[in-house]
Design a protein around this motif. Structure first.
Motif, PDB file in Angstrom:
ATOM      1  N   LEU A  76     -41.161  -0.323 104.264  1.00 53.62           N
ATOM      2  CA  LEU A  76     -40.554  -1.094 105.358  1.00 53.62           C
ATOM      3  C   LEU A  76     -41.541  -1.274 106.506  1.00 53.62           C
ATOM      4  CD1 LEU A  76     -38.235  -2.365 106.978  1.00 53.62           C
ATOM      5  CD2 LEU A  76     -37.480  -0.052 107.557  1.00 53.62           C
ATOM      6  N   PHE A  77     -42.234  -0.212 106.895  1.00 56.23           N
ATOM      7  CA  PHE A  77     -43.214  -0.311 107.977  1.00 56.23           C
ATOM      8  C   PHE A  77     -44.351  -1.256 107.599  1.00 56.23           C
ATOM      9  CE2 PHE A  77     -42.115   4.266 109.521  1.00 56.23           C
ATOM     10  CZ  PHE A  77     -40.929   3.784 110.066  1.00 56.23           C
ATOM     11  N   LEU A  78     -44.772  -1.198 106.329  1.00 56.72           N
ATOM     12  CA  LEU A  78     -45.838  -2.086 105.870  1.00 56.72           C
ATOM     13  C   LEU A  78     -45.369  -3.534 105.884  1.00 56.72           C
ATOM     14  CD1 LEU A  78     -48.667  -2.457 104.639  1.00 56.72           C
ATOM     15  CD2 LEU A  78     -47.637  -2.075 102.385  1.00 56.72           C
ATOM     16  N   ASN A  79     -44.152  -3.771 105.421  1.00 58.05           N
ATOM     17  CA  ASN A  79     -43.622  -5.139 105.404  1.00 58.05           C
ATOM     18  C   ASN A  79     -43.463  -5.687 106.820  1.00 58.05           C
ATOM     19  OD1 ASN A  79     -43.463  -4.831 102.645  1.00 58.05           O
ATOM     20  ND2 ASN A  79     -41.237  -4.553 102.586  1.00 58.05           N
ATOM     21  N   ALA A  80     -43.068  -4.825 107.751  1.00 62.06           N
ATOM     22  CA  ALA A  80     -42.827  -5.281 109.124  1.00 62.06           C
ATOM     23  C   ALA A  80     -44.128  -5.557 109.860  1.00 62.06           C
ATOM     24  CB  ALA A  80     -41.999  -4.249 109.879  1.00 62.06           C
ATOM     25  N   THR A  81     -45.094  -4.651 109.747  1.00 63.01           N
ATOM     26  CA  THR A  81     -46.342  -4.791 110.512  1.00 63.01           C
ATOM     27  C   THR A  81     -47.374  -5.645 109.793  1.00 63.01           C
ATOM     28  OG1 THR A  81     -47.292  -2.774 109.537  1.00 63.01           O
ATOM     29  CG2 THR A  81     -45.999  -2.523 111.559  1.00 63.01           C
ATOM     30  N   LYS A  82     -47.206  -5.764 108.440  1.00 58.88           N
ATOM     31  CA  LYS A  82     -48.188  -6.493 107.607  1.00 58.88           C
ATOM     32  C   LYS A  82     -49.597  -5.952 107.815  1.00 58.88           C
ATOM     33  CE  LYS A  82     -45.513 -10.785 107.365  1.00 58.88           C
ATOM     34  NZ  LYS A  82     -44.288 -10.159 107.938  1.00 58.88           N
ATOM     35  N   SER A  83     -49.654  -4.637 108.044  1.00 61.70           N
ATOM     36  CA  SER A  83     -50.939  -3.998 108.301  1.00 61.70           C
ATOM     37  C   SER A  83     -50.902  -2.566 107.790  1.00 61.70           C
ATOM     38  CB  SER A  83     -51.247  -4.001 109.807  1.00 61.70           C
ATOM     39  OG  SER A  83     -52.258  -3.088 110.131  1.00 61.70           O
ATOM     40  N   ASN A  84     -51.877  -2.210 106.946  1.00 61.35           N
ATOM     41  CA  ASN A  84     -51.956  -0.833 106.483  1.00 61.35           C
ATOM     42  C   ASN A  84     -52.181   0.133 107.636  1.00 61.35           C
ATOM     43  OD1 ASN A  84     -51.645  -1.779 103.897  1.00 61.35           O
ATOM     44  ND2 ASN A  84     -53.533  -0.895 103.089  1.00 61.35           N
ATOM     45  N   ALA A  85     -53.016  -0.282 108.571  1.00 65.05           N
ATOM     46  CA  ALA A  85     -53.318   0.581 109.716  1.00 65.05           C
ATOM     47  C   ALA A  85     -52.077   0.789 110.581  1.00 65.05           C
ATOM     48  CB  ALA A  85     -54.444  -0.021 110.551  1.00 65.05           C
ATOM     49  N   GLY A  86     -51.327  -0.294 110.829  1.00 72.34           N
ATOM     50  CA  GLY A  86     -50.116  -0.173 111.641  1.00 72.34           C
ATOM     51  C   GLY A  86     -49.078   0.701 110.972  1.00 72.34           C
ATOM     52  N   ALA A  87     -48.881   0.497 109.665  1.00 76.53           N
ATOM     53  CA  ALA A  87     -47.926   1.316 108.930  1.00 76.53           C
ATOM     54  C   ALA A  87     -48.373   2.774 108.910  1.00 76.53           C
ATOM     55  CB  ALA A  87     -47.766   0.790 107.509  1.00 76.53           C
ATOM     56  N   PRO A 146     -38.182  -8.984 110.032  1.00 79.91           N
ATOM     57  CA  PRO A 146     -37.104  -9.973 109.869  1.00 79.91           C
ATOM     58  C   PRO A 146     -35.764  -9.259 109.781  1.00 79.91           C
ATOM     59  CG  PRO A 146     -38.355  -9.694 107.836  1.00 79.91           C
ATOM     60  CD  PRO A 146     -39.092  -8.930 108.875  1.00 79.91           C
ATOM     61  N   LYS A 147     -34.696  -9.949 110.185  1.00 77.49           N
ATOM     62  CA  LYS A 147     -33.402  -9.279 110.313  1.00 77.49           C
ATOM     63  C   LYS A 147     -32.359  -9.821 109.333  1.00 77.49           C
ATOM     64  CE  LYS A 147     -34.836  -6.836 113.838  1.00 77.49           C
ATOM     65  NZ  LYS A 147     -36.235  -7.299 113.758  1.00 77.49           N
ATOM     66  N   HIS A 148     -31.539  -8.868 108.827  1.00 77.71           N
ATOM     67  CA  HIS A 148     -30.358  -9.227 108.053  1.00 77.71           C
ATOM     68  C   HIS A 148     -29.230  -9.594 109.004  1.00 77.71           C
ATOM     69  CE1 HIS A 148     -31.764  -8.124 104.062  1.00 77.71           C
ATOM     70  NE2 HIS A 148     -32.248  -6.994 104.552  1.00 77.71           N
ATOM     71  N   ASP A 149     -28.166 -10.190 108.446  1.00 77.62           N
ATOM     72  CA  ASP A 149     -26.989 -10.474 109.263  1.00 77.62           C
ATOM     73  C   ASP A 149     -26.039  -9.268 109.231  1.00 77.62           C
ATOM     74  OD1 ASP A 149     -25.741 -10.576 106.773  1.00 77.62           O
ATOM     75  OD2 ASP A 149     -25.584 -12.759 106.759  1.00 77.62           O
ATOM     76  N   ALA A 150     -24.992  -9.316 110.038  1.00 75.40           N
ATOM     77  CA  ALA A 150     -24.053  -8.205 110.161  1.00 75.40           C
ATOM     78  C   ALA A 150     -23.320  -7.928 108.852  1.00 75.40           C
ATOM     79  CB  ALA A 150     -23.057  -8.501 111.283  1.00 75.40           C
ATOM     80  N   HIS A 151     -23.071  -8.968 108.065  1.00 72.58           N
ATOM     81  CA  HIS A 151     -22.367  -8.788 106.797  1.00 72.58           C
ATOM     82  C   HIS A 151     -23.150  -7.849 105.882  1.00 72.58           C
ATOM     83  CE1 HIS A 151     -21.032  -9.803 102.666  1.00 72.58           C
ATOM     84  NE2 HIS A 151     -19.847 -10.005 103.241  1.00 72.58           N
ATOM     85  N   TYR A 152     -24.454  -7.980 105.853  1.00 70.63           N
ATOM     86  CA  TYR A 152     -25.294  -7.129 105.011  1.00 70.63           C
ATOM     87  C   TYR A 152     -25.210  -5.666 105.450  1.00 70.63           C
ATOM     88  CZ  TYR A 152     -29.467  -5.095 102.866  1.00 70.63           C
ATOM     89  OH  TYR A 152     -30.327  -4.288 102.162  1.00 70.63           O
ATOM     90  N   VAL A 153     -25.229  -5.437 106.752  1.00 76.29           N
ATOM     91  CA  VAL A 153     -25.264  -4.070 107.285  1.00 76.29           C
ATOM     92  C   VAL A 153     -23.910  -3.385 107.160  1.00 76.29           C
ATOM     93  CG1 VAL A 153     -25.620  -2.691 109.374  1.00 76.29           C
ATOM     94  CG2 VAL A 153     -27.149  -4.603 108.852  1.00 76.29           C
ATOM     95  N   PHE A 154     -22.833  -4.104 107.434  1.00 79.29           N
ATOM     96  CA  PHE A 154     -21.524  -3.471 107.540  1.00 79.29           C
ATOM     97  C   PHE A 154     -20.594  -3.684 106.336  1.00 79.29           C
ATOM     98  CE2 PHE A 154     -22.755  -4.492 112.020  1.00 79.29           C
ATOM     99  CZ  PHE A 154     -23.003  -3.186 112.414  1.00 79.29           C
ATOM    100  N   VAL A 155     -20.926  -4.626 105.450  1.00 81.04           N
ATOM    101  CA  VAL A 155     -19.983  -4.990 104.389  1.00 81.04           C
ATOM    102  C   VAL A 155     -20.598  -4.941 102.991  1.00 81.04           C
ATOM    103  CG1 VAL A 155     -18.438  -6.785 103.510  1.00 81.04           C
ATOM    104  CG2 VAL A 155     -18.695  -6.458 105.990  1.00 81.04           C
ATOM    105  N   GLU A 156     -21.824  -5.378 102.826  1.00 78.34           N
ATOM    106  CA  GLU A 156     -22.412  -5.611 101.504  1.00 78.34           C
ATOM    107  C   GLU A 156     -22.835  -4.313 100.817  1.00 78.34           C
ATOM    108  OE1 GLU A 156     -26.168  -8.171  99.791  1.00 78.34           O
ATOM    109  OE2 GLU A 156     -25.013  -9.017 101.456  1.00 78.34           O
ATOM    110  N   VAL A 157     -21.979  -3.800  99.946  1.00 80.45           N
ATOM    111  CA  VAL A 157     -22.241  -2.548  99.232  1.00 80.45           C
ATOM    112  C   VAL A 157     -23.144  -2.807  98.036  1.00 80.45           C
ATOM    113  CG1 VAL A 157     -21.204  -0.655  97.923  1.00 80.45           C
ATOM    114  CG2 VAL A 157     -20.050  -1.551  99.956  1.00 80.45           C
TER     115      VAL A 157
END
Length: 512
Positions: free
Chosen positions: A314-325, A215-226
């Motif tokens: 992060l890899f586990l959250n993205a793939t939802k798989s222990n094997a994939g991570a 899942p993706k954050h918006d640009a504000h999170y990446v470039f502004v939100e300290v």
């Protein structure tokens, strides 16, 4: 051709009878004891694999996320990329003039004023060796601790990780690197080329996976939100401490110069490998960094991961798989293992060159090259042993991995700083146009790039010594300055007590 020491008032210079790439090494007084196995492609691949920028960003992302959040990593990465280009261009210009395995300390011996040559070149070499040892060990630390983290990932309910186990994983990686460098040295250029390809192909696969599944954050999170969870009350200081995550991934490009005597036409190809690896890795890493930050998910979940590495969570959250991570982590770990083997090749050659110039403790012993293997086996072994000793830091320090990263930046950047300063202050005035190598920045651009490089080096060195977390305790203290001080103290005692009697500077020859 006349032989002279670096203490001569004119220093040492490449041949003045037209620039000859092979003569450049000979004119620096070095005998050709090592096989010339490397091409510009395999050397460039070695630098790519050793720097492993996108993988390194992934492994050390925690410092930036803790000290400033996503914007801290993104903006610091861009600044570090530009600063690294200034540094590598400055060093590549010098390497084009003096392509020898000694690298930084040979350059200082050539560029410094006569009354400073011996002491400045010796301490530059000593700092360079210390920095390279720690930097090379950092890749093994990353690989070893990540392999241990995989057990935590897959057996979270039954496995309780112990630090001594992590140290054993670390030692295992070091032993593998030593074996490859001693008995597999003939295939090392080919494995480096394969590692470089693996480095690029792996990035494509990882970007496709995170791009499609996380899942993706918006640009504000990446470039502004300290987000500052480090304990530092001053956000500006905390942000600068977080530069560690952006500086560390750009270390290691000087490996090319330490292998200059193992390739043809080094004055042309070493600068190409150095600058090319920074530019290519920087561009690839920038794309990955942006995707990584957009895909972070819950930051607190990453920073409190039981594995100890936010990227594994992060890899586990993205793939939802222990094997994939697990597969994704193995790719990162293998890259670190490749980087450690490549780093050992570079570091051992620096130590060998130092011993060859009668500058190291027990120089005669460590300057030996095995005639059958054509490898400085003793230098490989002493570097491996010193790296193994660093593992004991991990037993008593909860933030030892960050301390190793800080020591890498402090040592490597200090060794980069000295030759660039001498080039800017003294070298450009004493070198004539025909004495520059094929990679020359000129009298206008050169000084500007040197000054930018010096400024960035100083900033990065200062903040690499700061503790990553507050309040400071004996368990989370940044011991980089303590280790550096100890290394310099030992070196100073050796040099003033014994070393200066035998060290007269790099042995060189010049054409009048």
């Amino acid at each position: 051709m006349e032989q002279m020491k670096s203490g001569d008032s004119k220093g040492f210079r490449p041949s003045s009878d037209g620039y000859d790439d092979n003569e450049a090494v000979r004119s620096n007084g070095e005998t050709e004891e090592l096989r010339k196995d490397f091409s510009v492609w395999s050397l460039g691949a070695l630098c790519l694999a050793l720097m492993a920028t996108w993988e390194a960003v992934t492994s050390v992302v925690a410092a930036a996320l803790t000290n400033g959040g996503a914007p801290c990593l993104f903006y610091n990465y861009v600044i570090s990329f530009l600063g690294s280009i200034a540094i590598v261009c400055s060093l590549a210009e010098i390497a084009s003039i003096y392509p020898t395995a000694g690298g930084q300390y040979h350059w200082v011996a050539a560029l410094a004023p006569k009354d400073q040559k011996l002491i400045a070149s010796w301490f530059t070499g000593w700092i360079s060796i210390g920095g390279q040892i720690v930097f090379t060990s950092s890749a093994a630390f990353a690989a070893g601790l990540q392999l241990q983290a995989l057990i935590t990932l897959n057996h979270a309910d039954t496995y309780v990780p112990q630090r001594w186990q992590g140290m054993l994983f670390y030692w295992l990686v070091l032993i593998y690197a030593a074996v490859v460098n001693i008995w597999g040295s003939r295939v090392l250029p080919h494995t480096n080329l394969a590692a470089g390809i693996f480095h690029v192909v792996g990035l494509v696969a990882f970007m496709a996976t995170l791009g499609a599944m996380a899942p993706k954050h918006d640009a504000h999170y990446v470039f502004v939100e300290v987000s500052n969870t480090s304990g530092w009350k001053n956000d500006g200081v905390s942000w600068l401490v977080g530069t560690l995550s952006a500086v560390y991934p750009f270390l290691g490009y000087d490996a090319a110069c330490h292998l200059a005597e193992e390739m043809p036409q080094p004055s042309r190809f070493v600068p190409i490998a150095m600058v090319g690896s920074v530019v290519v890795n920087g561009i690839l890493g920038l794309g990955w960094t942006m995707l990584l930050l957009f895909s972070l998910g819950d930051l607190n979940d990453l920073l409190t991961s039981p594995t100890g590495f936010p990227f594994i969570q992060l890899f586990l959250n993205a793939t939802k798989s222990n094997a994939g991570a697990t597969v994704m982590v193995v790719v990162i770990s293998l890259t670190a293992i490749f980087a450690n083997a490549a780093g050992l090749a570079s570091t051992s050659r620096t130590y060998w060159a130092f011993a060859r110039d009668s500058a190291a403790p027990f120089s005669k012993y460590f300057a030996h090259v095995d005639t059958g293997l054509q490898v400085p086996v003793r230098a490989v072994m002493i570097v491996t042993i010193l790296e193994m000793l660093l593992g004991f830091i991990y037993l008593g320090n909860s933030t030892a991995f960050n301390a190793i990263l800080s020591m890498s930046v402090l040592g490597m950047y200090s060794s980069y700083l000295l030759p660039v300063v001498y080039m800017a202050v003294h070298g450009r005035r004493s070198l004539s146009k025909h004495q520059f190598g094929p990679f020359a920045m000129g009298n206008i651009l050169g000084p500007i790039i040197n000054i930018l490089a010096i400024c960035w080096l100083v900033v990065a060195i200062i903040f690499s010594t700061f503790p990553s977390l507050m309040p400071v305790t004996p368990q989370n203290m940044n011991y980089s300055t303590v280790v550096m001080a100890g290394w310099l103290l030992f070196g100073g005692v050796f040099f003033f007590g014994f070393g200066r009697r035998g060290y007269t500077g790099p042995n060189v020859k010049i054409d009048r």
